[in-house]
Design an enzyme around this catalytic site. Structure first.
Site, mmCIF file in Angstrom:
data_model
loop_
_atom_site.group_PDB
_atom_site.id
_atom_site.type_symbol
_atom_site.label_atom_id
_atom_site.label_comp_id
_atom_site.label_asym_id
_atom_site.label_seq_id
_atom_site.Cartn_x
_atom_site.Cartn_y
_atom_site.Cartn_z
ATOM 1 C CB CYS A 119 34.057 27.495 -55.271
ATOM 2 S SG CYS A 119 34.908 26.978 -56.765
ATOM 3 C CB CYS A 120 29.490 24.650 -55.207
ATOM 4 S SG CYS A 120 30.593 23.266 -54.857
ATOM 5 C CB CYS A 203 35.750 20.019 -59.450
ATOM 6 S SG CYS A 203 34.349 20.928 -60.109
ATOM 7 C CB CYS A 206 36.187 19.251 -54.849
ATOM 8 S SG CYS A 206 36.636 20.984 -54.791
ATOM 9 C CB CYS A 231 27.452 21.436 -55.314
ATOM 10 S SG CYS A 231 26.126 20.906 -56.401
HETATM 11 S S1 SF4 Z 1 33.396 21.024 -56.629
HETATM 12 FE FE1 SF4 Z 1 35.146 22.265 -55.941
HETATM 13 S S2 SF4 Z 1 36.057 23.240 -57.754
HETATM 14 FE FE2 SF4 Z 1 34.044 22.376 -58.314
HETATM 15 S S3 SF4 Z 1 32.674 24.061 -58.148
HETATM 16 FE FE3 SF4 Z 1 32.564 23.024 -56.176
HETATM 17 S S4 SF4 Z 1 34.172 23.928 -54.877
HETATM 18 FE FE4 SF4 Z 1 34.512 24.625 -56.989
#
Ligand code: SF4
Length: 240
Positions: A119-120, A203, A206, A231
């Site tokens: 996701c990151c 985010c 998270c 990340c």
């Molecule tokens: S912090 Fe969480 S929601 Fe944001 S990009 Fe990374 S995994 Fe995705």
């Protein structure tokens, strides 16, 4: 752009210098192909404030992952009103996000570190690569004491992960106290999440506030045990 010897000499010279000196060097050498990565954290606002004193229209980019806090969006507006600044906002590729969430779920990050990093990668790391296209240097608010992975960062680096451009970390040796001293003395705008107990901003799903005795980064991906709490944006490769 800089060879290993030049890089070492620059870092020896700038190690004892103030962040403003590092920024002046970067701006003189690279402007307008130098840009600040603004993740709406206290450090980024300190750097923006410094930059605004040495360049008429600093360039900054912000990644809107689609999952930011309202307080972060409000801060973007505040920055735009307060500073003469060239702000570009980058989004992830919607097809990649659709693919990801339709395959693995809308809250996939809670399932495993691997999913979280996917996701990151899609929501943050890839848009950053686009934001850096055509740049010769970027500036970050990284500090050595933020995380065990950041203890060795230099004020000036070659970013091998992002095409070998220069990466400036002017606050590398600053403490959190120095950051907040600067903010208070200069009345710098900051993310209001800090007033709610957050110590590091990411985010919504998270990030959470931390207790006074917890490490500031404990609120990032708080459910993860033994992960590097990164990340992927700031992984480093040694310059050979
Ligand atoms: S912090 Fe969480 S929601 Fe944001 S990009 Fe990374 S995994 Fe995705």
């Amino acid at each position: 752009m800089l060879n290993k010897e030049e890089l070492k000499a620059l870092n020896d010279y700038f190690e004892e210098k103030e962040p403003l000196e590092v920024l002046k060097w970067g701006v003189e050498k690279f402007y307008p192909k130098i840009i600040l990565a603004c993740s709406l954290q206290a450090e980024d606002l300190v750097i923006l404030d410094m930059l605004s004193k040495i360049v008429e229209k600093p360039r900054i980019f912000i990644i809107d992952t689609g999952r930011l806090h309202q307080e972060s969006y409000d801060l973007i507006d505040e920055i735009a009103k307060r500073y003469s600044v060239d702000i570009k906002i980058y989004f992830p590729d919607y097809r990649e996000v659709e693919d990801l969430v339709n395959k693995y779920g809308i809250n996939l990050f809670y399932k495993s570190v691997e999913f979280r990093k996917m996701c990151c990668e899609i929501r943050k790391v890839r848009p950053v690569k686009r934001a850096l296209e055509g740049m010769n240097a970027w500036i970050t608010g990284l500090r050595r004491e933020q995380n065990f992975t950041r203890g060795e960062i230099k004020k000036i680096e070659i970013d091998e992960i992002n095409g070998g451009i220069v990466k400036l970390n002017p606050l590398a040796d600053w403490t959190l106290e120095q950051v907040w001293d600067y903010i208070k003395k200069n009345n710098v705008s900051y993310n209001k999440l800090y007033d709610k107990g957050y110590k590091s901003i990411g985010c919504v799903p998270c990030t959470r506030p931390v207790k006074p005795w917890e490490h500031p980064r404990a609120g990032r991906w708080w459910w993860e045990q033994n992960s590097d709490k990164e990340c992927g944006l700031h992984y480093r490769k040694e310059v050979k």
